[in-house]
Structures are given as C-alpha cells and as structure tokens.
Write an enzyme that holds these catalytic residues in place. Structure first.
Site, PDB file in Angstrom:
ATOM      1  CG  ASP A 229      49.505  -1.403 -34.303  1.00  0.00           C
ATOM      2  OD1 ASP A 229      50.229  -1.637 -33.319  1.00  0.00           O
ATOM      3  OD2 ASP A 229      48.760  -2.259 -34.816  1.00  0.00           O
TER       4      ASP A 229
ATOM      5  CG  HIS B 180      46.232  -2.202 -30.878  1.00  0.00           C
ATOM      6  ND1 HIS B 180      46.725  -3.031 -29.902  1.00  0.00           N
ATOM      7  CD2 HIS B 180      47.132  -2.239 -31.890  1.00  0.00           C
ATOM      8  CE1 HIS B 180      47.871  -3.560 -30.300  1.00  0.00           C
ATOM      9  NE2 HIS B 180      48.153  -3.087 -31.498  1.00  0.00           N
TER      10      HIS B 180
ATOM     11  CG  ASP C  65      51.964  -4.504 -30.834  1.00  0.00           C
ATOM     12  OD1 ASP C  65      51.087  -3.740 -31.276  1.00  0.00           O
ATOM     13  OD2 ASP C  65      52.004  -5.711 -31.110  1.00  0.00           O
TER      14      ASP C  65
ATOM     15  CG  HIS D 136      52.951 -10.054 -30.937  1.00  0.00           C
ATOM     16  ND1 HIS D 136      52.383 -10.697 -32.031  1.00  0.00           N
ATOM     17  CD2 HIS D 136      52.375  -8.816 -30.902  1.00  0.00           C
ATOM     18  CE1 HIS D 136      51.509  -9.880 -32.612  1.00  0.00           C
ATOM     19  NE2 HIS D 136      51.497  -8.732 -31.934  1.00  0.00           N
TER      20      HIS D 136
ATOM     21  CD  GLU E 297      46.128  -5.006 -34.091  1.00  0.00           C
ATOM     22  OE1 GLU E 297      46.597  -5.210 -35.229  1.00  0.00           O
ATOM     23  OE2 GLU E 297      46.682  -5.422 -33.060  1.00  0.00           O
ATOM     24  CD  GLU E 298      48.446  -7.222 -30.655  1.00  0.00           C
ATOM     25  OE1 GLU E 298      48.523  -8.015 -31.612  1.00  0.00           O
ATOM     26  OE2 GLU E 298      49.319  -6.378 -30.419  1.00  0.00           O
TER      27      GLU E 298
END
Length: 470
Positions: A358, A284, A296, A428, A330-331
């Site tokens: 991922d 992503h 990520d 994140h 995606e997030e």
C-alpha cells in the site's frame, strides 16, 4: 578424540552443503518467479481494467461494487482452491458537484483556486462560506491564537511536508494530523470552516483529499473542511501577508449516507502441509474518487493477486494456505481489515504471516517488518537472495493498516517498500491515474512480494516452528 573431531568436521561440512544447496534452490525459484512476472505478467492488465474500465472506487459506490465483481471473477480464473466474498458494512460518503473556491482580494476582485472536500466532511451551506482567514502551522497553533482571533474565520492549516526527510512517509506523518483532526479542533474555537494544505512535496495545482474526523461532535458543531493544492496554499499564504483581511470563499456539496454492505475479496491456495495455518498477502480495493486509484491502491491489489498467479504458473505448492485479501474501506474507515481479523478470530484461524502492498507501484526497494529479533535475523539472512534484483531495504518498522488488526504474539507482519519519492505527488489526488504507473516497476513489485511469501512459506517463522515442535 580424533574420531570425534572428524565426525564434527563431517557434520559441519554436511550442514554447509545442505545450506548451500537450499540457497541455490531458493535462488532458482526466485529467478523463475521474476522471469514469469516480467515476461508473462498479468498485474498491469488487471490494473488497466480497474483504472480505466472502472475508475475510482470509493467504498459504498457502484464503482467499488464493480471492482469487487471484477476481481472475484479474475481470481476464479486462476484455478485457486477457494474464492469468496466476505461481507462488510462500510460508510458511504459522496462528493457531489465539484467544489469551487476563490480568494477575494477586493470588491469585485477574486482569484479562483483549486480545492477538494476532505473525505467525510459536511457540505457548506447552499450559498457557500465566505470569511476572513487565519493561517496556522498546525493544530498546536490554535491555542496560541485562541477563540478571540479564530471565531467566525476560516482556519488555514499550512504546515508543509518536510522536504529534508528522505523517508517521505515520515514527512507525511508529520503533518497529516491537520487534515485528519483539523476541523474537529478548529470548531472548538468557533471557526466556520477549514482549509488544509495538501499532503504533497511537489508544487502543483492538484488538491489531495483524505479522511478526516469530527470525533463525537454533534452534527450542529461540524464545520466543512477542504484541501487546497500546494500552489493554491502558497498563493493564499503570500496574499495574506499583503492583505490580512482578505476573504476566502468555498462551496462543496458532499453528503454522508447510512452505511451500506460491501465485501472483502478473498482467494486461497490450500497448504499441502499446514492447511490450517494461513499466510496473507493483500492491498485495499477501495480508493478515493478524484483519480482512478492506480497507485493507491490498485497497484497493491493486482500485485497481491499476482503472487498467487505466479505460484500457480511455476507449479509451486505452498506448505501453508496462502490467501490474497483485497480489503474494502481502508481509506475512510478500515472496516475491511478489521472485519477480516474479527472473522479469523471467531473461526479460530491461525495466521503466521501477512504482507501488504500500500505504498504505490514504484520500484521495490525492500520491506519493513513488524517482527521479533529472532525472526528478523532469519529475514536478514535472505538479503543476498534479493540483491540481484537490487532489493536491499530490510528494516524493522510498520507493515500495513489492513493487516495490522491481525497482529498477535509471534506473528510476522510486513509491508512492501517501493521507492517513495514520487508517491505523494499522486496520493489521494486526481493525478493518481493508470498513466502514472510504470509496468516494469509494478511487475517487479509483484515478483518481490511473491519471493518473500515463498521464503516464509518454506521456512516458516521461529514462533511457528516452536509451536509445531511442542
């Protein structure tokens, strides 16, 4: 009888000879893939640009748009048969000015702590929120305390990731419900805000954001939600034991806007034998905004691009049409993955295999597969081909969020599984930066993905072979 026995032995030896020859050919092809990735790789340079020239790529932002344009241009340079953008509407949420929080331990006495708004959260009032805190170990604790003890307070979810679980994604799954649904559930008991312990196995000062939901709650019933760093969570928990009536203050300035248009970025090498049968490899393109999204999922995107580049460099012409798909959103919505699957279904496209990266750009350990027993037996037969590269993990399990919507009967889905012990240190958080990625580990991951795609392209899936015969 002797003639029949002799014929059987000849056939057996011939079959074994063919199998051995094929095994040698596969080993040589994989060796060329790894050599090209490690000696002349491109993924690290691509990631450098995504991370350091563009930065965090939250869907709906200018950075995400720049990432779309950059990766489209780079795919065009590879000489693929097709490169295009697939429009998709995505949510737009912005963080605004940096968040601010402190523990008030007495009149004029406060301790500043690090927080960040959860993705999709509403803002606090202009002057922020200050209230007493009730600590819980999970959503299930809310009922035990009830409205009488929760109303008017800030709920502090402090269930940590379980450090004794070797599979860190299992530890993550054991507490991420606090982040995703914690605000929605706490609001039902009259809470005025939510503070969530960061999903992190390490004690540090980095708060980790992530998506959250309010369900169908009207705007008037939505309460602000933030994540607190693991060190901050320990401080808050220990201070509460000494001062149960302490107050917590936080202010955040995030805002939700109407949906905007973005794109999935797609490139394709058309298959020589089965041009209308598709295999997908992807990651992503969007990320959270605190760091630059290198692990990520910048890593997954550049590894997926590298798969097609490697095939071009070693002059491998796939039987199936191989697509790289860089999914958007995606997030905080999974809109890109759903859109790709929706369009594929509308066009009547046949997808037989999909692989997603991922889980960060760390040392590859193997793959997990959403697969039936017959195809899994074939996968297990390939283990010896990967062992020279110290790849040994071949297990049934999950694949990837973006390719999940593609799943149909007989299709094989796979997820690259790197070593996960450090992944949630960065996941994140502002620490997810280019400097946290090791070039060699990243390149090994791309080569490992290309090798698996090569094998599935050459041998197909069992369901596919049956359908071709019929």
């Amino acid at each position: 009888m002797k003639k029949l026995t002799l014929l059987f032995v000849c056939i057996l030896f011939a079959s074994e000879g063919i199998a051995q020859t094929s095994n040698v050919q596969d080993s040589l092809t994989m060796r060329s893939i790894y050599d090209m990735a490690l000696l002349n790789g491109k993924s690290y340079d691509w990631l450098d640009y995504l991370s350091n020239k563009i930065g965090g790529r939250l869907s709906g932002t200018l950075n995400a748009e720049q990432a779309v344009n950059y990766t489209e241009a780079e795919l065009n340079k590879l000489g693929l048969d097709k490169v295009w953008l697939q429009p998709v509407m995505v949510p737009k949420w912005t963080r605004g000015f940096p968040e601010y929080a402190y523990l008030e331990t007495g009149p004029g006495k406060s301790i500043i702590t690090n927080i960040c708004a959860l993705g999709g959260s509403v803002a606090t009032p202009d002057l922020g929120i200050k209230a007493e805190v009730i600590e819980v170990q999970g959503i299930e604790d809310l009922e035990r305390y009830g409205r009488a003890q929760i109303e008017g307070k800030i709920v502090f979810y402090n269930r940590p990731m379980k450090a004794d679980l070797i599979h860190t994604f299992e530890a993550y799954g054991g507490c991420v419900d606090q982040r995703y649904a914690g605000a929605m559930e706490a609001a039902k008991y009259g809470a005025v805000g939510v503070v969530v312990r960061s999903m992190n196995l390490r004690l540090d000062d980095f708060p980790h954001t992530g998506s959250m939901t309010y369900g169908d709650a009207p705007a008037s019933e939505r309460i602000p939600a933030c994540a607190i760093s693991t060190k901050g969570a320990e401080l808050l928990s220990n201070t509460l034991k000494l001062l149960p009536t302490l107050e917590f203050y936080f202010k955040q300035n995030c805002k939700i806007y109407p949906d905007v248009q973005s794109y999935n970025v797609i490139g394709e090498i058309t298959g020589s034998t089965y041009p209308d049968r598709y295999m997908v490899v992807g990651g992503h393109l969007d990320s959270w905004d605190l760091g630059d999204g290198s692990h990520d999922d910048g890593a997954g995107c550049v590894q997926s691009m590298e798969v097609l580049r490697l095939f071009k460099k070693i002059n491998y012409q796939p039987k199936h049409s191989i697509r790289v798909v860089l999914f958007m959103n995606e997030e905080n919505g999974l809109r890109g993955g759903r859109k790709y699957a929706e369009e594929a279904k509308l066009k009547g496209e046949t997808h037989v295999f999909a692989l997603e990266s991922d889980s960060g750009g760390f040392t590859p350990r193997g793959f997990s597969f959403d697969i039936d027993d017959e195809d899994f037996a074939q996968v297990k037969s390939w283990e010896t081909l990967f062992k020279p590269y110290l790849i040994h993990y071949f297990e049934k399990g999950g694949s990837g969020a973006d390719i999940g919507p593609l799943k149909e009967k007989g299709m094989v889905l796979a997820g690259l599984r790197p070593d996960s012990q450090r992944y949630f240190d960065y996941h994140h958080a502002a620490s997810d930066t280019f400097e946290a990625v090791n070039q060699r580990e990243l390149e090994l991951g791309g080569a490992t993905m290309a090798s698996l795609v090569y094998l599935f392209d050459k041998y197909g899936t069992k369901s596919e072979l049956k359908s071709i015969k019929n």
